[in-house]
Structures are given as structure tokens and as C-alpha cells.
Design a protein around this motif. Sequence first.
Motif, PDB file in Angstrom:
ATOM      1  N   MET B   1       0.847  -1.206   0.000  1.00  0.00           N
ATOM      2  CA  MET B   1       0.000   0.000   0.000  1.00  0.00           C
ATOM      3  C   MET B   1       0.879   1.251   0.000  1.00  0.00           C
ATOM      4  O   MET B   1       1.734   1.423   0.855  1.00  0.00           O
ATOM      5  CB  MET B   1      -0.896  -0.009   1.248  1.00  0.00           C
ATOM      6  N   THR B   2       0.646   2.096  -0.974  1.00  0.00           N
ATOM      7  CA  THR B   2       1.399   3.352  -1.000  1.00  0.00           C
ATOM      8  C   THR B   2       0.833   4.283   0.060  1.00  0.00           C
ATOM      9  O   THR B   2      -0.362   4.398   0.209  1.00  0.00           O
ATOM     10  CB  THR B   2       1.249   4.066  -2.367  1.00  0.00           C
ATOM     11  N   LYS B   3       1.711   4.927   0.778  1.00  0.00           N
ATOM     12  CA  LYS B   3       1.268   5.843   1.825  1.00  0.00           C
ATOM     13  C   LYS B   3       0.765   7.142   1.203  1.00  0.00           C
ATOM     14  O   LYS B   3       1.432   7.753   0.371  1.00  0.00           O
ATOM     15  CB  LYS B   3       2.469   6.122   2.735  1.00  0.00           C
ATOM     16  N   LYS B   4      -0.432   7.529   1.611  1.00  0.00           N
ATOM     17  CA  LYS B   4      -1.035   8.761   1.099  1.00  0.00           C
ATOM     18  C   LYS B   4      -1.421   9.651   2.266  1.00  0.00           C
ATOM     19  O   LYS B   4      -1.685   9.159   3.366  1.00  0.00           O
ATOM     20  CB  LYS B   4      -2.307   8.422   0.296  1.00  0.00           C
ATOM     21  N   THR B  34       1.173   3.328   8.498  1.00  0.00           N
ATOM     22  CA  THR B  34       1.687   2.689   7.284  1.00  0.00           C
ATOM     23  C   THR B  34       0.842   3.054   6.074  1.00  0.00           C
ATOM     24  O   THR B  34       1.342   3.138   4.957  1.00  0.00           O
ATOM     25  CB  THR B  34       1.716   1.146   7.430  1.00  0.00           C
ATOM     26  N   ASN B 104      -0.254  15.114  -2.244  1.00  0.00           N
ATOM     27  CA  ASN B 104      -0.293  13.652  -2.171  1.00  0.00           C
ATOM     28  C   ASN B 104      -1.459  13.132  -1.314  1.00  0.00           C
ATOM     29  O   ASN B 104      -1.300  12.243  -0.489  1.00  0.00           O
ATOM     30  CB  ASN B 104       1.043  13.127  -1.615  1.00  0.00           C
TER      31      ASN B 104
END
Lengths: 420, 420
Positions: B1-4, B34, B104
Motif C-alpha cells: 500500500m502506497t502511503k497517502k 503505514t 499527495n
Amino acid sequence: MTKKNAFYAQSGGVTAVINASACGVIETARQHKTAIGKVYAGNNGIIGALREELIDTGKESAKTIAALKHTPSGAFGSCRYKLKSLEQNRAEYERLIDVFKAHNIGYFFYNGGGDSADTCLKISQLSQTLDYPLQAIHVPKTIDNDLPLTDNCPGFGSVAKYVAVSIREASLDVASMCDTSTKVFIMEVMGRHAGWIAAAAGLAADSEADGPHIILFPEIAFDRDKFLKRVQRCVKKYGYCAIVASEGAQYKDGTFLADAGSKDAFGHTQLGGVAPTLATLVKDALGYKYHWAVADYLQRAARHIASGTDVEQAYAVGKAAVEMAVAGKNAVMPAIVRGKGKRYTWRIEEAPLAKVANVERKMPRNYISADGFGITDKARQYLQPLIQGEDYPPYRHGLPVYTRLKKVLVPQKLKTAFRV
Amino acid sequence: MTKKNAFYAQSGGVTAVINASACGVIETARQHKTAIGKVYAGNNGIIGALREELIDTGKESAKTIAALKHTPSGAFGSCRYKLKSLEQNRAEYERLIDVFKAHNIGYFFYNGGGDSADTCLKISQLSQTLDYPLQAIHVPKTIDNDLPLTDNCPGFGSVAKYVAVSIREASLDVASMCDTSTKVFIMEVMGRHAGWIAAAAGLAADSEADGPHIILFPEIAFDRDKFLKRVQRCVKKYGYCAIVASEGAQYKDGTFLADAGSKDAFGHTQLGGVAPTLATLVKDALGYKYHWAVADYLQRAARHIASGTDVEQAYAVGKAAVEMAVAGKNAVMPAIVRGKGKRYTWRIEEAPLAKVANVERKMPRNYISADGFGITDKARQYLQPLIQGEDYPPYRHGLPVYTRLKKVLVPQKLKTAFRV
């Protein structure tokens, strides 16, 4: 000491804590059974004595009486009824004495404000003039905070707390939306002759930027232009303007803002409403979006947010009144005396009723800031301790549990009725 | 999972507990480091996103964020601003996406009522239409209690408690003096389109004799004669009449009572005030002495008497919103679901935003008594649990301590300003 019964009555506008004084009177009387027999309460105040409608407080359980301490309003009923002078209406006084005699009443406790202090004084003098032994003690109560000789009046501290809490909350509300919505909020509070309650709202502001930004006192003549300029300045500086207006706010010539001539759809003069009057003024002159609130009875009935100090003091004056009576006093009032130290302390002392009756204590001018729109540090020092402490009532199903009395009337002994 | 990063905004009229939802969002996001990076909040709601005014909630201490749970109003600022459709104002949506991209932002939490649910749904669809990955979760909030699919709306329970407590207290006040003073008391409450808040005031009456004796709902056409007859009957039967009037009370033709044509001294139409309008009506037709109160913002800001249930639920929907986001959901709203048992229970479930947006939940007709002046047992069963529990804020010097944020803005990254 011959055992005598006591009569207690509530007078004038009721408060969040007047029943706490009743509780103090009754609980303390129950501890002095050798001196005090029964405690009767006037049904709807002094009118209850005139009509011989006496509530037997002995029929109420200890638990119920204790619950009076957290119950707002006048549990025995109150009234606005001022006795005339003995010369003007001797019949009334004779009737009182007849009722007191019939029920062996030797103690008279009158729980009220300025007018009641005057009545109480008159009754205390009956001992001489009508040759009936009676001790009359005044139990102070008034949200107007205008009795002399006492540092403050039970009932005031709780209204003070209510208005300060309310304007703090409403100001935050307005602040959070002022960018796109309401810019001016006006809360109207009680106080027709003095700005004590309005002043208390000033406690909500920790800094100049906090609401209330403007307080309108009856003591300061309303100046439309100065007011509007200040509103505009606040909106420009803080984004919004929170205003507390005393119902007694008035023009230089003594005209109340609330009586400024509003007419309803039928052309009738519409009474009341400093807040809507000011709102219209702001809207017309500056065009700001506004909201307004009128707390009215909510403020003086708000036992849910009563001041802990106020509740304690209300109880204490009731207790002290009975102790003074048992000590043989007449024509006195238990007064609250503030200690001299930096930390707030208070005690109860005896004040002569002759010096209380018909004397109105005004708010000192140095409690109001030079510009007339706020309070001074001196005012804060005086007011802050009076709202100190929370004294929450018990709750059931999400609502405060306020007690109800059975109000069992004592059988009447007089053959004549009395019309008031 | 990309951190946003996450974006949170408060929308529409603020409440006593909307900050509790903010607290739930931020505290929960901090537990999911995370998946979620920073939590930014819109300065003054969605306008803050359009203007690229993002408050960095990471600059606020854990203690300050925790204190949001007991702080009324919208701590980050709110606004009344409805986004048009994508077709009507594409520039606005593109601006949002620009801001979100620049910072972001992958999670959008919108804390509001019906209009905001609609906005939130539109934004949730941007993922497809403007090809930007974004999860939009709606966090329910409205004192109007008119969102569908959720048993009730955070914010409502506290207003409900405030009005029920207030009319209980004021009714006792009036009852104790009605023999010689005020006979009719009117309290105006919020609710322009639905009578939920007015209905809640009905909880104050344990029996027919208790106030409020009359409730005026927007749902029931106002009938002058029927109303006046009922007022008279109450005064004759109980000695007084306590009335709760919804600001949305209206005649059969849809005219609000508050817009009944009152004129001020200058001949301008005076807005607002169902309560004074009714008071004048009563005075003219029946001659009774009256008092009236308009709670206005005091009711929705009254954190000091917030419902414990409401505070918990407000926090829970904030918390659940973040959990749903982390679980990959989009276009949903955490809804409060009532358990089926006799004892009140509730849980949070997921509701599809498509079914929430633009649907207004009305109060069922069977919540209003047949005569139109009171609430039914069904209404009581629904309403009572929502005001259950007291959740008092901390106090200092006699006043509630409400937190202030530092509101540190994130440095802007876009070169263009955007006028809203």
C-alpha cells in the motif's frame, strides 16, 4: 423557649438555587426541634399566608427536602406581590397576624430580593405595632445581585455562569463559520436596571479576540454610531463580533432599545427583544449576516449548569436564617461576606434589615471598561469566584431529576377567606 | 500500500460534537501510519482545499487533539459551500485535484450533512472522471437529523438533550409563578424543515401536566384557532402553558410564522422570531402575560450539556471513516445502526453514499400525536436513548476549557490562487 412554628415563603422571580435556600431552612429547622415546631411554607409565596394556604413541609420526606438543593424554580410557588404600608392596608397585616396566630407561627422567613426585604422588615415590626411576637428573617435571593450589605446574592452566580458558558460556546460556533456565514451574534440577557448579568458574560473572554467583544449595559447610554463602529471593527479584526446585550440597554433619554417601536403585522407595538432590535440595526447599517438569541427564563432556571459556589451560599443563607431565628434575632438578613485574602473565601454575617430594605446596590462604574463595551479586571476579580464550581443535578434517562413536592396543605382554621 | 496523506474538512452548521468526529478521524489516522501519512484539515471547510489552505494537524499535540472531543464548534472552521456539478463547474473540481495531487492526498473525509454527502459523492467519482485515485468517505453530522440510512445523526442528540433540559427547567420556573405572573412561555428551537429538535423537547414531559404542553412542528400546518384554544385549555388546567415552537412552524400555505410580516420602527420587515410572533398572538387573543426565549446557536453549541451517547457516536463515525478508508472503501458513510433489543445498543455499519446523497429523512407522522401538538410513545422510544448520558467538559475558573488549535498551514505548492 416556647416552641413555635415557622413560616417560609418564596418571593419574586425564582432562580436555579432558591430551593437550595428552602432546603437550608427546612433541614436546619428540623435540627432545632426544641425551638421550632412545624415549618409551613406559603403556597405561592406570601399570598399563601394571606389565603391561609400553608404547605406542611413536614409531610415531605428528608429525601425530597434534600433534593430541593438541586431543583430549580420555586418549589412552593412564588409570587410578585408587594405589601403596602401598614397605614395603607392595615387589613392585610391583620390578616397575616390572624393566620400566624391561628397556626402558632413565631418565625417568618422570607426568601426574596429588594421588595421582599422591605416586606420582611414591615412584618418584623408587627411585633410592636400589632402586639404579636414574631421574628422575621430575610433570606436573600435575586439574580439581579442588587441587595446591599451582602457581597453577592444567591441566584446571581448561577445565571452568571450560564451566560458566560453560553456566550463562550456560541462565540466559538460563530468564529468557526464567520468566513462564509454569520458575522454578528447577539445574545440578550436579563437585567433591566443593572448590568451585573451582562458583565458576567464578559468572563467568557480570556483575551480581546474572544467573544463577547461587545457588552451593552443599562448603565451606559447606547450610542448607535459608536456601537456600529465597534461592531465593524470587530468583524474586520476578528472575522466576527459576539455581542451580549442587557435587556435594560437604553438610549441616553432612558428609552429601552427593546421598546424601540417595533410593530407586528397588525400594527401592534411588539414588546421585548433588544437582540432582534440590534440585529436589525446591524443588518441595515452594515449588511452583516446575523443571528440572535434571547435566553430569557432559560438563564435563571438553568440548574443543570449552576455555580457550585452559588448553591453552597444559597443553602448557607437558609441555614443561617434559622440559626439567627433560634438565637432570638429579628429584622435581620444573613449576608455573604467576602474574605480579604487573595484566595476567595466567604462567611455569613448578620445584616440589619433596616439597612437592606429599599437600598439598591448598583454596579460600580469601575467594573465597566472606559469605552463602555466591556468589563475591567476589577469586575473579573469580583465575578469570577461566584461562578466557580460545578454542582450537577442527578440524571435519569438523560434528563435532570428535579423533585416535586406533595404540597399537603394544613387544614384551615380561620372562618374567613381573604381575597388578594 | 502506497502511503497517502488524508484531507479532512468540516462542512455546514457546526455542532457540539463535530470536533469529536475530527478527534476520531485524527486519532485513528495516527494509528495507521503505514497507510496514512499526514492528516490535513481544510481551513474553513472545503474552501480551504480550494484555496490551498491546509491545516497540518500533525502540528497539534496528542493532548490538543484529544481535547477536541469535548470542544464545541468547528475547530478547523466550517463553511456553507456547495460544489456544483462537474459539468457546471469543472474548474472547481480540477482545482481540488490539483491541490490533492500537490499534497499527495489519497483520502478525503468530509464531515457534514446532506449537501456535504452530495459533494463527497461527487468527489468520490473524480477517481474515474478525472483519473485521480481518491477515496472519499463521508462522516455524518447534522443537528437536523435528516440523513438517511443512519439511525440518527451525530450532533442531533446533544441539541435534543439541550432543548429537553432547557424546557424542563423553564417549565418549572413558569409553573412556580403562574398564579400571579407569566402564564405562557414559548421557546423557539431550530429545525426549518423537520421537527426532530422540537420533538426532542417533548421528552421533558413525564406526564400530560408537565411542560412542554404544546409543540409546534413544521410538519403540522399551524392552525391559529386550534392553537389558541389549546393554550387556553392548558392555562385553565395547569395554570400555565409551556410551548416549544420549531423555527420552521408554518401556515397551511407554507408561509413561515417567523415571516409573518413584522415590521421594525423603520418599516423594514423583521426576520425571525416564531416565539415573539406567537407571544403577540397569545397576548392579543387571550391577554395572558407571556415570556419567550430563542435558543438559536446556544442550542447547537451547548457542549456543556452534550449527550454522552452523541459524543461517543460522533467519535465512532470519525474512527470508522478512517478504518473504512484504510480498508480500501470509497463513496461510503459510516452509519449508526440501532440494535433490535429492548435495551439500546448501536453499532457502525457502512452505507453507500449514492443512497445517502440528496435523500432527506423526514420525521415519521406517527412520531407526532394525533392532535399535532405532542409526541407519541414511538417518538419517545426513538429519541430517549439519543440524549442518554452526560459527558461534561473539564472546567477552569468556573468555565469549560475548550481547546484552540495552532492551525499551522502547510506551505502552498501551487502557483495559482483560486477565488471562491
